[in-house]
Scaffold this motif. Structure first.
Motif, PDB file in Angstrom:
ATOM      1  N   GLY A  61     -10.086 -20.377  -9.988  1.00  0.00           N
ATOM      2  CA  GLY A  61      -8.996 -21.114  -9.397  1.00  0.00           C
ATOM      3  C   GLY A  61      -9.248 -21.956  -8.175  1.00  0.00           C
ATOM      4  N   TYR A  62      -8.682 -21.522  -7.054  1.00  0.00           N
ATOM      5  CA  TYR A  62      -8.455 -22.405  -5.917  1.00  0.00           C
ATOM      6  C   TYR A  62      -9.730 -22.950  -5.285  1.00  0.00           C
ATOM      7  N   THR A 102       1.365 -17.953  -8.690  1.00  0.00           N
ATOM      8  CA  THR A 102       1.323 -16.785  -9.565  1.00  0.00           C
ATOM      9  C   THR A 102       1.195 -15.529  -8.715  1.00  0.00           C
ATOM     10  N   TYR A 136      -5.559 -18.285 -13.808  1.00  0.00           N
ATOM     11  CA  TYR A 136      -6.796 -18.802 -13.233  1.00  0.00           C
ATOM     12  C   TYR A 136      -7.697 -19.431 -14.303  1.00  0.00           C
ATOM     13  N   ALA A 175      -6.237 -22.809 -14.943  1.00  0.00           N
ATOM     14  CA  ALA A 175      -6.269 -23.628 -13.730  1.00  0.00           C
ATOM     15  C   ALA A 175      -7.693 -24.089 -13.420  1.00  0.00           C
ATOM     16  N   VAL A 192      -4.371 -22.927  -7.074  1.00  0.00           N
ATOM     17  CA  VAL A 192      -3.546 -21.749  -7.358  1.00  0.00           C
ATOM     18  C   VAL A 192      -3.235 -21.032  -6.058  1.00  0.00           C
TER      19      VAL A 192
END
Length: 403
Positions: free
Chosen positions: A2-3, A315, A334, A337, A344
């Motif tokens: 994710g992020y 989420t 994730y 994403a 995220v």
């Protein structure tokens, strides 16, 4: 996960920021729908017309799976049925369905929940019969596509045979008796299975014109190191000394189901051990598929496409530990994403043992509020968290807070 990709891909928001909320239940404090509604409403108060919000229901297959399918498939009607509970006691079961009764959604836990079982009640004296009665009722009512969530069901040791009996399988014990309903102690003693109707025998399938989507919240198998016998040491009152007996009985049941179905071997199928083996039993003799609930509901919701078309995804779950279990909602979010390089933000009740790059981007209520407040006033805490801290989240930092 994710992020961390967001640092490589950081587009300026164009027009309104598209925010997608995909939450799991905060167990014991707030359901997924309420969490998403609270978070998105609070964001709308802060950023108003600068954002466009959407939420989607995804379930791991535990309690609430039927509610999730109800929302995704538009099943407004709730049908109640007199059935047997896990101890054989009378209960009122229910399922969601559409107006013409062709599609239905059932939570096994609504009928045979582990919460219905007294603490000292043996798994040998439990049955899955009530689930079979619900399925039979839905089918007789016109259902030809059924969604069944197995998470949260009591750990019966009947191997799902109790449910199959109510659906049309004849169960004869070694002493030639045919008790009804079937309990765990009956199934473990050995039995002969046969179809009651000529049509079922011809197709080697119960209710062959109905498709059944079986959702599990556990990868447990029917037998083996991840089988029912091993898992029951942890989840019920089964002793280690009893494991070989139960394992052998389940091997016999798997062989009986293989013979009954004309060759379908469910012994080591992932998720086949869900609800004490009900998942495997249904897979053997119905027109069905079996998977973790997150996969099934993500497919129904078209989650991959929704994430692709969003700017940021929110989420979370009650307790976030970063474990990459295939059955977890956050893991699925994730996965998609990362594919589309979408940021995220995780909002959770508490977080544990997270790697540094995830810990910094996970916002736990207990990190901002006393535990009693976070547990007792979850929605209020979520609202305050969004109001006070969302400006620091990726993408939102470029918006103007109105509130």
């Amino acid at each position: 996960m994710g992020y961390h990709f967001y640092r490589l891909y950081h587009p300026k928001p164009s027009k309104r920021l598209k925010v997608l909320a995909v939450f799991a239940d905060f167990k014991g404090t707030a359901n997924a729908h309420d969490v998403a509604d609270t978070v998105l409403s609070a964001l709308s108060e802060v950023y108003q017309q600068q954002i466009e919000t959407k939420s989607v229901s995804v379930s791991s297959g535990g309690p609430g799976f039927a509610e999730c399918i109800k929302n995704l498939r538009k099943l407004p009607e709730r049908v109640e049925v007199a059935v047997l509970g896990p101890c054989g006691e009378p209960r009122r079961g229910w399922y969601f369905t559409n107006s013409n009764k062709t599609c239905a959604a059932i939570d096994a836990s609504s009928v045979i929940s582990s919460e219905f079982v007294p603490r000292d009640h043996a798994s040998l004296d439990l049955t899955t019969a009530g689930v079979g009665q619900l399925i039979r009722h839905a089918y007789s009512n016109g259902c030809r596509e059924l969604f069944l969530g197995l998470g949260g069901a009591a750990p019966s040791l009947d191997g799902g045979i109790g449910a199959l009996q109510q659906m049309g399988v004849r169960v004869q014990l070694t002493d030639s008796s045919e008790p009804n309903p079937i309990y765990g102690h009956h199934a473990l003693g050995g039995s002969r299975l046969s179809f009651s109707s000529d049509e079922d025998l011809k197709t080697r399938c119960l209710m062959s014109d109905m498709v059944v989507h079986i959702a599990s919240s556990t990868p447990a198998t029917f037998v083996g190191t991840r089988g029912v016998a091993q898992s029951q040491i942890v989840t019920s009152n089964l002793t280690p000394a009893s494991v070989p007996l139960v394992e052998n009985a389940y091997l016999h049941m798997a062989d009986s189901l293989k013979e009954l179905s004309g060759g379908i071997d469910i012994a080591h199928v992932p998720c086949g051990g869900a609800a004490g083996g009900l998942g495997g039993a249904l897979l053997a003799v119905t027109n069905s598929d079996l998977a973790d609930g997150t996969y099934i509901t993500a497919q129904e919701a078209d989650l991959r496409e929704l994430i692709k078309n969003s700017d940021i995804i929110l989420t979370g779950e009650g307790c976030y530990d970063g474990a990459e279990s295939e059955g977890k909602v956050v893991t699925k979010v994730y996965q998609y994403a990362d594919e589309f390089l979408k940021p995220v933000v995780v909002i959770c009740g508490e977080k544990k043992n997270l790697p540094e790059y995830l810990d910094a981007e996970a916002h736990a209520l207990v990190s901002y509020f006393p535990v009693e407040q976070a547990m007792g006033h979850t929605r209020s805490c979520l609202k305050t968290l969004v109001h006070d801290h969302s400006k620091k989240w990726p993408a939102f930092s470029e918006l103007r807070a109105v509130r």
